[in-house]
Each structure stands twice: as structure tokens, then as C-alpha cells.
Design a protein around this motif. Sequence first.
Motif, short mmCIF file in Angstrom:
data_model
loop_
_atom_site.label_atom_id
_atom_site.label_comp_id
_atom_site.label_asym_id
_atom_site.label_seq_id
_atom_site.Cartn_x
_atom_site.Cartn_y
_atom_site.Cartn_z
N ASP A 275 67.43 75.52 -1.59
CA ASP A 275 67.29 75.15 -2.98
C ASP A 275 66.40 76.20 -3.64
O ASP A 275 65.49 76.73 -3.00
CB ASP A 275 66.66 73.76 -3.09
N VAL A 276 66.65 76.46 -4.91
CA VAL A 276 65.82 77.42 -5.64
C VAL A 276 64.53 76.72 -6.04
O VAL A 276 64.55 75.63 -6.62
CB VAL A 276 66.56 77.96 -6.89
N ALA B 288 64.22 78.01 -0.70
CA ALA B 288 63.49 77.23 0.29
C ALA B 288 64.50 76.36 1.05
O ALA B 288 65.39 75.76 0.44
CB ALA B 288 62.45 76.36 -0.38
N PRO B 289 64.37 76.29 2.37
CA PRO B 289 65.29 75.43 3.13
C PRO B 289 65.03 73.95 2.81
O PRO B 289 63.88 73.53 2.70
CB PRO B 289 64.95 75.75 4.58
N THR B 290 66.12 73.18 2.66
CA THR B 290 65.98 71.76 2.36
C THR B 290 66.66 70.87 3.39
O THR B 290 66.28 69.72 3.57
CB THR B 290 66.57 71.43 0.97
N SER C 38 65.01 83.49 5.18
CA SER C 38 64.50 84.21 4.03
C SER C 38 65.68 84.84 3.32
O SER C 38 66.78 84.91 3.85
CB SER C 38 63.51 85.30 4.46
N THR C 39 65.46 85.32 2.11
CA THR C 39 66.56 85.94 1.39
C THR C 39 67.03 87.20 2.10
O THR C 39 68.18 87.56 2.03
CB THR C 39 66.15 86.27 -0.05
N ARG C 40 66.16 87.89 2.80
CA ARG C 40 66.56 89.08 3.55
C ARG C 40 67.53 88.72 4.66
O ARG C 40 68.51 89.40 4.87
CB ARG C 40 65.33 89.76 4.13
N GLN C 41 67.25 87.65 5.40
CA GLN C 41 68.17 87.25 6.46
C GLN C 41 69.52 86.85 5.90
O GLN C 41 70.54 87.16 6.48
CB GLN C 41 67.59 86.09 7.26
N GLU D 27 60.55 68.36 3.05
CA GLU D 27 59.86 69.52 2.46
C GLU D 27 59.80 70.66 3.47
O GLU D 27 59.24 70.52 4.55
CB GLU D 27 58.45 69.11 2.03
N GLU D 28 60.40 71.77 3.12
CA GLU D 28 60.45 72.97 3.98
C GLU D 28 61.06 72.67 5.36
O GLU D 28 60.76 73.33 6.35
CB GLU D 28 59.06 73.59 4.14
N CYS D 29 61.89 71.65 5.43
CA CYS D 29 62.58 71.26 6.68
C CYS D 29 61.60 71.01 7.82
O CYS D 29 61.82 71.42 8.96
CB CYS D 29 63.61 72.32 7.07
N GLN D 30 60.51 70.34 7.54
CA GLN D 30 59.51 70.06 8.56
C GLN D 30 59.84 68.83 9.40
O GLN D 30 59.37 68.70 10.51
CB GLN D 30 58.13 69.89 7.92
N SER D 31 60.63 67.90 8.88
CA SER D 31 61.01 66.71 9.63
C SER D 31 62.29 66.98 10.40
O SER D 31 63.18 67.68 9.90
CB SER D 31 61.24 65.54 8.68
N HIS D 32 62.40 66.44 11.59
CA HIS D 32 63.63 66.63 12.34
C HIS D 32 63.94 65.44 13.24
O HIS D 32 63.05 64.67 13.60
CB HIS D 32 63.58 67.92 13.16
N GLN D 33 65.22 65.34 13.58
CA GLN D 33 65.73 64.34 14.52
C GLN D 33 66.59 65.10 15.53
O GLN D 33 67.40 65.94 15.16
CB GLN D 33 66.60 63.31 13.81
N THR D 34 66.41 64.78 16.80
CA THR D 34 67.18 65.42 17.86
C THR D 34 67.76 64.33 18.75
O THR D 34 67.06 63.40 19.12
CB THR D 34 66.28 66.35 18.69
#
Length: 137
Positions: free
Chosen positions: A81-82, A93-95, A7-10, A120-127
Motif C-alpha cells: 500500500d502507498v 509498505a507491505p500490508t 522495497s521498491t528496488r526489489q 502493520e508492516e506485516c508483523q503479525s503472522h499465522q503458520t
Amino acid sequence: MTVLSISTRQCARTYPSRSCGKKDLPDWRKLLPREWTGCVVEPRAFSRFRDYEIFSERLLGHEYEGEDTPCYCEHYFVLTDVRSDDDETYYLAPTYGEHLVAWRLTDGRWLIHRRITHGEECQSHQTFFSFADEMPR
């Protein structure tokens, strides 16, 4: 460390730091597979570096206090990204994000765990895990 809770606070609260207090010691074994526990050099001293321009942090672990050669490395960053839902109110928003943890093995190689988030909102991931001859940069 939580990579995706941004968030912008963090972002506004992050600041440069050169050392970790005892209460801030990382759980360096958290992502390490059990079968590799006996094969890594155990870190006993840590240094933390934070970036004030983006949501980013790097943590280095050393076998002995004051040693230059790291045996543990963890870093993460999140690109934002804004965005706007109504063209009046804007937010970050995280991209894209990466979280990397690496342990130096007793044979000198590095075991690396990497998690890449995107979409979108960093919902996809690869580990995935990999090996390297040098510490990741």
C-alpha cells in the motif's frame, strides 16, 4: 525466500524467468518436517515464474526434467500500500503476504505449509500445515 523484505528496488528488479540455474536451486526440504521426508516425491528439476507487476514468485519442482506433473510447489506474494509519513514523501509498505510450500506425497496427496502475514508492516503472522487432494493453485 524472504517474504517480508520488500522495497521498491526489489520490485523493480523482478522479471519473468522460466528456469532455475544450478546456483538458484531452492532448499525444498527447509520447511518439511523430518518425519515426512521419506513420504514425499523428491523434485530434481525446477521452473521459476516471476510476476513483474507485484512482488510475487512461483516455483514448481518436478521429479524428472521435462515432466508436466509437479511434485513440489512454492509461491509467495506480498501486497503493498502507498504510505506517507509527512504527506510529501510516499513509499510502498507491505500490508499482506502469503508464503506457501507444498510437497506431493507418495500416496498422491499434498502436504501444505502456509504462512500468512498481515497487519502493520506485516508483523503479525499465522503458520500452519494442511493436506489436500490436489496441488494448491
